[in-house]
Enzyme design. Sequence first.
Site, PDB file in Angstrom:
ATOM      1  N   LYS A   1     -51.993  20.259 -88.544  1.00 10.75           N
ATOM      2  CA  LYS A   1     -51.744  19.452 -87.320  1.00 10.75           C
ATOM      3  C   LYS A   1     -53.300  19.464 -86.343  1.00 10.75           C
ATOM      4  O   LYS A   1     -54.044  20.245 -86.405  1.00 10.75           O
ATOM      5  CB  LYS A   1     -51.107  20.191 -86.524  1.00 10.75           C
ATOM      6  CG  LYS A   1     -49.582  20.184 -87.199  1.00 10.75           C
ATOM      7  CD  LYS A   1     -48.432  21.049 -86.076  1.00 10.75           C
ATOM      8  CE  LYS A   1     -47.206  20.690 -86.780  1.00 10.75           C
ATOM      9  NZ  LYS A   1     -46.558  19.543 -86.545  1.00 10.75           N
TER      10      LYS A   1
ATOM     11  N   ARG B   1     -37.894  20.115 -93.852  1.00 12.11           N
ATOM     12  CA  ARG B   1     -36.764  19.579 -94.666  1.00 12.11           C
ATOM     13  C   ARG B   1     -36.765  20.447 -96.087  1.00 12.11           C
ATOM     14  O   ARG B   1     -35.819  20.500 -96.696  1.00 12.11           O
ATOM     15  CB  ARG B   1     -37.172  18.058 -94.784  1.00 12.11           C
ATOM     16  CG  ARG B   1     -38.400  17.953 -95.378  1.00 12.11           C
ATOM     17  CD  ARG B   1     -38.809  16.372 -95.039  1.00 12.11           C
ATOM     18  NE  ARG B   1     -39.217  16.065 -93.778  1.00 12.11           N
ATOM     19  CZ  ARG B   1     -39.649  14.843 -93.187  1.00 12.11           C
ATOM     20  NH1 ARG B   1     -39.669  13.875 -93.907  1.00 12.11           N
ATOM     21  NH2 ARG B   1     -39.879  15.152 -92.045  1.00 12.11           N
TER      22      ARG B   1
ATOM     23  N   LYS C   1     -33.744  26.356 -89.307  1.00  9.65           N
ATOM     24  CA  LYS C   1     -34.856  26.034 -89.838  1.00  9.65           C
ATOM     25  C   LYS C   1     -35.526  26.986 -88.955  1.00  9.65           C
ATOM     26  O   LYS C   1     -35.828  27.186 -87.922  1.00  9.65           O
ATOM     27  CB  LYS C   1     -35.687  24.787 -89.497  1.00  9.65           C
ATOM     28  CG  LYS C   1     -36.947  24.867 -89.523  1.00  9.65           C
ATOM     29  CD  LYS C   1     -37.598  23.205 -89.269  1.00  9.65           C
ATOM     30  CE  LYS C   1     -39.052  23.264 -89.198  1.00  9.65           C
ATOM     31  NZ  LYS C   1     -39.730  22.127 -88.955  1.00  9.65           N
TER      32      LYS C   1
HETATM   33  N1  BES Z   1     -41.933  21.207 -86.570  1.00 13.41           N
HETATM   34  C1  BES Z   1     -42.544  19.866 -86.715  1.00 13.41           C
HETATM   35  C2  BES Z   1     -41.763  18.916 -85.698  1.00 13.41           C
HETATM   36  C3  BES Z   1     -41.968  19.143 -84.396  1.00 13.41           C
HETATM   37  C4  BES Z   1     -42.981  18.303 -83.530  1.00 13.41           C
HETATM   38  C5  BES Z   1     -40.976  19.986 -83.737  1.00 13.41           C
HETATM   39  C6  BES Z   1     -43.065  18.666 -82.262  1.00 13.41           C
HETATM   40  C7  BES Z   1     -41.214  20.197 -82.305  1.00 13.41           C
HETATM   41  C8  BES Z   1     -42.233  19.558 -81.470  1.00 13.41           C
HETATM   42  C9  BES Z   1     -42.434  19.194 -88.219  1.00 13.41           C
HETATM   43  O1  BES Z   1     -42.571  20.239 -89.069  1.00 13.41           O
HETATM   44  C10 BES Z   1     -43.331  18.344 -88.381  1.00 13.41           C
HETATM   45  O2  BES Z   1     -44.504  18.664 -88.350  1.00 13.41           O
HETATM   46  N2  BES Z   1     -42.985  17.166 -88.760  1.00 13.41           N
HETATM   47  C11 BES Z   1     -43.961  16.025 -88.833  1.00 13.41           C
HETATM   48  C12 BES Z   1     -43.280  15.259 -89.999  1.00 13.41           C
HETATM   49  C13 BES Z   1     -44.197  14.238 -90.463  1.00 13.41           C
HETATM   50  C14 BES Z   1     -45.419  14.866 -90.996  1.00 13.41           C
HETATM   51  C15 BES Z   1     -43.456  13.382 -91.466  1.00 13.41           C
HETATM   52  C16 BES Z   1     -43.955  15.245 -87.532  1.00 13.41           C
HETATM   53  O3  BES Z   1     -42.887  14.915 -86.824  1.00 13.41           O
HETATM   54  O4  BES Z   1     -44.939  14.666 -87.224  1.00 13.41           O
HETATM   55 ZN    ZN Z   2     -42.172  22.285 -88.523  1.00 18.35          ZN
HETATM   56 MN    MN Z   3     -44.506  20.587 -89.935  1.00 21.20          MN
END
Ligand code: BES
Ligand code: ZN
Ligand code: MN
Length: 504
Positions: A280, A354, A268
């Site tokens: 975010k 994903r 990724k």
């Molecule tokens: N890149 C993030 C996940 C992440 C969070 C990696 C903190 C490293 C540190 C990913 O793209 C993301 O935002 N995931 C979300 C998914 C949710 C929206 C279903 C998450 O984990 O909150």
């Molecule tokens: Zn991400």
């Molecule tokens: Mn994300």
Amino acid sequence: MSDALKLGFAPFAAPAKIGVSGVLVVFCDDGLKFGPATAKALGSAAGLVARAAKAVRFTGKSGSALELVVPEGLKVSRLVVIGAGNTKGLEQKDLLKLGGLVMGKLPVAASEGVVFAELPSGAMKDGQAADLAQGIVLRAYAFDRYKTKRKDDEKPPARRSVTVAVGDVAAARKAYAAREAISGGVLMARDLVNEPANVLYPEEFARRTLVLKKAGVAVEVLDLKAMKKLGMNALLGVGQGSARESRVVVMRWNGGKAGEAPVAFIGKGVCFDTGGISIKPAASMEDMKGDMAGAACVVGLMQALAARKARVNAVGLIGLVENMPDGNAQRPGDIVTSMSGQTIEIINTDAEGRLVLGDVIWYAAKRFKPKFMIDLATLTGAIIVALGQEYAGMFSNNDELSHRLHKAGEATGELVWRMPLNAAYDKMIDSKFADMKNTGGSRWGGAITAAQFIQRHVADKTPWAHLDIAGTAFDSRQTDINRSWGSGWGVRLLDRLVANYYER
Ligand code: BES
Ligand code: ZN
Ligand code: MN
């Protein structure tokens, strides 16, 4: 990267030649015993060590250290005695750690260090001395290219050299060659992860992979036109709100038998993840410059495999995008058709990793028909809740591959813990309007529903493992072998997996 560290090997006699500015590092066990070459080098200073040890209750237990400044009878400016504890059965990860401790004991201002790779039982074996050297190099790394101002006592010397004194120099150098290739890959990955996103955007990331050509890796960059033609609409949807174009990079190393199916590694590479329209919160959003750590690991791994001429056919594929909100950005509710032909309802634009991986992993299986494939992704916050920073989450459709990854993890210290996949979790990503949706709808089991989504893009039942490295890719722990933020996690793990599979 830090001011280059020069690492070399020399025979045990060398310390006599160290100048007054040099630091001498030696090991003792938990009985304060030295090996014969060390004892000889210390000469009368050994008595000083015994007195100092008593004074500060230094017992030589593993990881402890005793420092003597301008020790009488020695030319060195500083003598560091490191406790190796019970020195029986030291494994690779123990020696890496010792190497890290050694480097940590060299004061910033020191330009020269000599380390005696000797335990009380005698000279370290070639492989052990080489592991020690690798630990030194990994610990010495610092990402400081943007530091223009420094206090006087923080200024490193223009050149630092560490000499590892060993019994058999030629054998140690030979054993070190492969380790050097691997640490080169780790440091390359760390550099990429630490680099800010205004500098490292998808096209620039792709450009930086071209250096792998020097090591004999074939590098192919897919541009927008090529990706559209392939139908990678899930990946392209993530990048469409960014001013920076998306890219996919394919790297091939053919060190194995001609015509043999390769192993595939997929990363990724979200160069920055704002979350998109499902934006975010501001706190810690800067960490999302590292949301390409999976891709960085794949690049570092391919570099390592090629540099040590691994006898394997391997392909590395990375999906490079930037997830930004703007007038052209993807919306919640949008439906895209991925390269697999399946339709996806976008529920949350922050579940973008994903979408990127789905297309790249489908493409990897269809084009290369790999023996197995492993993807790495900083995919979910949920895996950090589950496992913290000690283990990466592992999801797999194959018990043997899982077992091999677990073993490689134990050997290298880059640990993986298997998590479940099943039909009930899979059902959670069914969508009202499309074949699937890109989140599980609730936070429960968030790392698992993400893995289920990726599994729906594994073509032809290819043996596959997914590593969620959101907890391990960024190091806030200050470990013995890494003091920078990007850990370069996974390069040593996957190199070991390949070595165990093909080279023993
Ligand atoms: N890149 C993030 C996940 C992440 C969070 C990696 C903190 C490293 C540190 C990913 O793209 C993301 O935002 N995931 C979300 C998914 C949710 C929206 C279903 C998450 O984990 O909150
Ligand atoms: Zn991400
Ligand atoms: Mn994300």
